[in-house]
Design an enzyme around this catalytic site. Structure first.
Site, mmCIF file in Angstrom:
data_model
loop_
_atom_site.group_PDB
_atom_site.id
_atom_site.type_symbol
_atom_site.label_atom_id
_atom_site.label_comp_id
_atom_site.label_asym_id
_atom_site.label_seq_id
_atom_site.Cartn_x
_atom_site.Cartn_y
_atom_site.Cartn_z
ATOM 1 N N ASP A 190 0.820 -1.212 0.000
ATOM 2 C CA ASP A 190 0.000 0.000 0.000
ATOM 3 C C ASP A 190 0.860 1.271 0.000
ATOM 4 O OD1 ASP A 190 -2.250 1.551 0.106
ATOM 5 O OD2 ASP A 190 -2.681 1.177 2.223
ATOM 6 N N HIS A 191 0.426 2.234 -0.760
ATOM 7 C CA HIS A 191 1.088 3.547 -0.805
ATOM 8 C C HIS A 191 2.598 3.449 -1.012
ATOM 9 C CE1 HIS A 191 -1.906 6.609 -0.503
ATOM 10 N NE2 HIS A 191 -2.605 5.816 0.246
ATOM 11 N N GLU A 202 -3.003 -0.349 -8.668
ATOM 12 C CA GLU A 202 -3.869 0.760 -8.247
ATOM 13 C C GLU A 202 -3.097 2.070 -8.302
ATOM 14 O OE1 GLU A 202 -6.802 0.557 -5.154
ATOM 15 O OE2 GLU A 202 -5.971 2.277 -4.099
ATOM 16 N N LYS A 226 -8.384 9.965 9.585
ATOM 17 C CA LYS A 226 -8.207 8.579 10.038
ATOM 18 C C LYS A 226 -9.153 8.195 11.169
ATOM 19 C CE LYS A 226 -4.617 8.202 7.331
ATOM 20 N NZ LYS A 226 -4.581 7.285 6.206
ATOM 21 N N HIS A 275 -9.859 5.410 -0.125
ATOM 22 C CA HIS A 275 -8.852 5.237 0.925
ATOM 23 C C HIS A 275 -9.322 5.876 2.233
ATOM 24 C CE1 HIS A 275 -5.075 4.517 -1.756
ATOM 25 N NE2 HIS A 275 -6.111 3.823 -2.150
HETATM 26 ZN ZN ZN Z 1 -4.487 6.769 0.437
#
Ligand code: ZN
Length: 467
Positions: A149-150, A247, A289, A321
């Protein structure tokens, strides 16, 4: 259950050839047992009587994934519904299995960013192995994904792919020029003029038109990101060497991605021959978050309808996200995407672990809570949150049995959410961990409670997305 003299996990019993492999535990640890003529390639201790004991380490995880392919991640981002579950602690998968076993949603059990790896002192090997071992232990055979991810560099992309991760989320934020200011006099390259200027693009009845100014803005802000993503695609995906989904993430940036900009980025990538499964735009409002959506919900609904239509008509899915706890907008996301989405969560799984701690061991929770408050300002450097500590109740005045209610308070959620790295790495003078080992012991003993908490809480996410 007692099986061949071991305290075995019943659902983990698997045959291969003339051997049986299963997971068992004693007072100290969980391990694999191989019963058969040899250890099947596991690095294992010979217990005699054709039995072998193998530790849950990376080498043995690799052997297990080969012998039992259901424990290896697979691609699933192109399925209608997929859902990312960042399990920073490496203990949440059993709860996720309980939930996803009965759902038509493809789970990404292993999902972690490099930032999270650093803050939790884990490696991608750990992240993948924790998911694989849990899947084996629980007998889950429906397939799961692993998301690097990221990721921001070719080196990190290669690291995740070489371990068998089945999804890469490329973070293009460092190539997005947020501060770009349109220069009215600068000429537009002909290539772009012919393609976009004053042309009308019809997306499911919605007209997208690029004015000169808007086109210059799109090029100025996003063309670097398009080049970066194309380069990574050519380097790792074009040949088909790695079996993984791609992605494109343009969400971790200050400026909101307008539908027009989203269309421009996707169109440019497709024209460059880049094949991708999902794009994560930066939506209007705030996706902070671990708390609900902040912002103008009516505007969000309007824009997500256009974003979803663009994705649908160009042949990929929207990725959402920071999807933890965005309950007020999930119904709009589900509806706009017509049930075809990828949603990522991470922090909320950690928060449920801490909620479990607050319920089952209040004294330890209080210690951690006070420490989190003391380091909140430091943690804030890594995360964008608008926490107002004056709205946080003083836990001296909160009774033990009410501590879990803190997890309904946005300020408390964010304090605990963003300090996870500092909490888990805090050490005493003698080098031992101040909280980590005690917390893991608690979670091991209270596994049942954590599992049900996840089923309930992540289940609520899925219900609202489907509703
Ligand atoms: Zn993100």
């Amino acid at each position: 259950m007692n099986y061949l003299g071991f305290d075995a996990f019943e659902k983990s019993i698997n045959e291969t050839g003339s051997s049986v492999v299963f997971m068992a535990k004693d007072n100290e640890q969980t391990f694999l047992v191989i019963s058969g003529e040899n250890a099947l390639g596991f690095n294992a201790a010979d217990l005699g009587d054709n039995k072998y004991k193998a530790e849950l380490n990376h080498q043995n995880a690799c052997v297990m994934r080969k012998l039992f392919p259901f424990t290896a991640p697979v691609r699933g981002l192109k399925r209608n519904k997929s859902f990312g579950l960042g399990d920073r602690l490496g203990i949440a998968t059993p709860g996720h299995v309980d939930l996803f076993a009965g759902k038509d949603v493809f789970p990404i059990f292993a999902q972690q960013s490099i930032r999270e790896l650093n803050l939790t002192c884990r490696t991608y090997e750990d992240v993948l192995d924790a998911a694989s071992f849990a899947v084996f232990r629980e007998g889950y055979k429906k397939g799961f994904g692993a998301d690097g991810d990221h990721l921001k560099t070719a080196k990190d992309v290669e690291y995740a792919l070489s371990l068998g991760f089945t999804m890469i989320t490329l973070d293009c934020s460092e190539h997005i020029k947020n501060d770009f200011i349109v220069n009215g006099d600068a000429p537009l390259p002909e290539h772009y003029t012919n393609k976009y200027l004053n042309k009308t693009f019809d997306i499911e009845g919605i007209s997208l038109v690029f004015s000169e100014e808007e086109l210059k803005q799109c090029i100025g802000v996003y063309s670097g990101a398009v080049v970066f993503a194309s380069d990574i695609y050519k380097q790792f995906f074009a040949s088909g060497k790695y079996n993984a989904d791609f992605e494109i993430s343009i969400d971790e940036t200050i400026s909101v991605t307008t539908p027009l900009q989203h269309f421009f980025v996707a169109r440019e990538l497709l024209d460059a021959g880049v094949s991708f499964a999902t794009i994560a735009p930066r939506f209007c409002g705030e996706f902070q978050k671990g708390i609900d959506y902040i912002g103008d919900i009516a505007r969000f609904e309007k824009e997500i309808n256009v974003h979803a239509a663009i994705a649908r008509s160009l042949g990929y899915k929207l990725s959402i996200h920071s999807g933890s706890d965005k309950f007020s907008v999930f119904p709009f996301i589900g509806r706009a995407t017509q049930g075809k989405f990828h949603v990522k969560t991470a922090g909320t799984n950690w928060l449920e672990a801490m909620r479990t701690a607050a319920i089952t061991e209040p004294a330890l929770y209080r210690e951690v809570h006070n420490y989190a408050l003391s380091v909140f300002d430091e943690a804030r450097k890594y995360y964008h949150v608008t926490t107002d500590l004056s709205k946080l109740p003083d836990i001296k005045n909160v009774k033990d049995e009410d501590l879990h209610k803190l997890f309904e308070n946005n300020e408390a959620r964010q304090v605990i959410h963003i300090t996870y790295g500092l909490i888990l790495s805090k050490k005493n003078d003698d080098g031992s961990f101040t909280y980590k080992d005690r917390l893991y012991k608690l979670w091991r003993e209270r596994d049942g409670e954590y599992r049900s908490a996840l089923v309930k809480h992540i289940g609520k996410h899925l219900e609202l997305l489907n509703g």
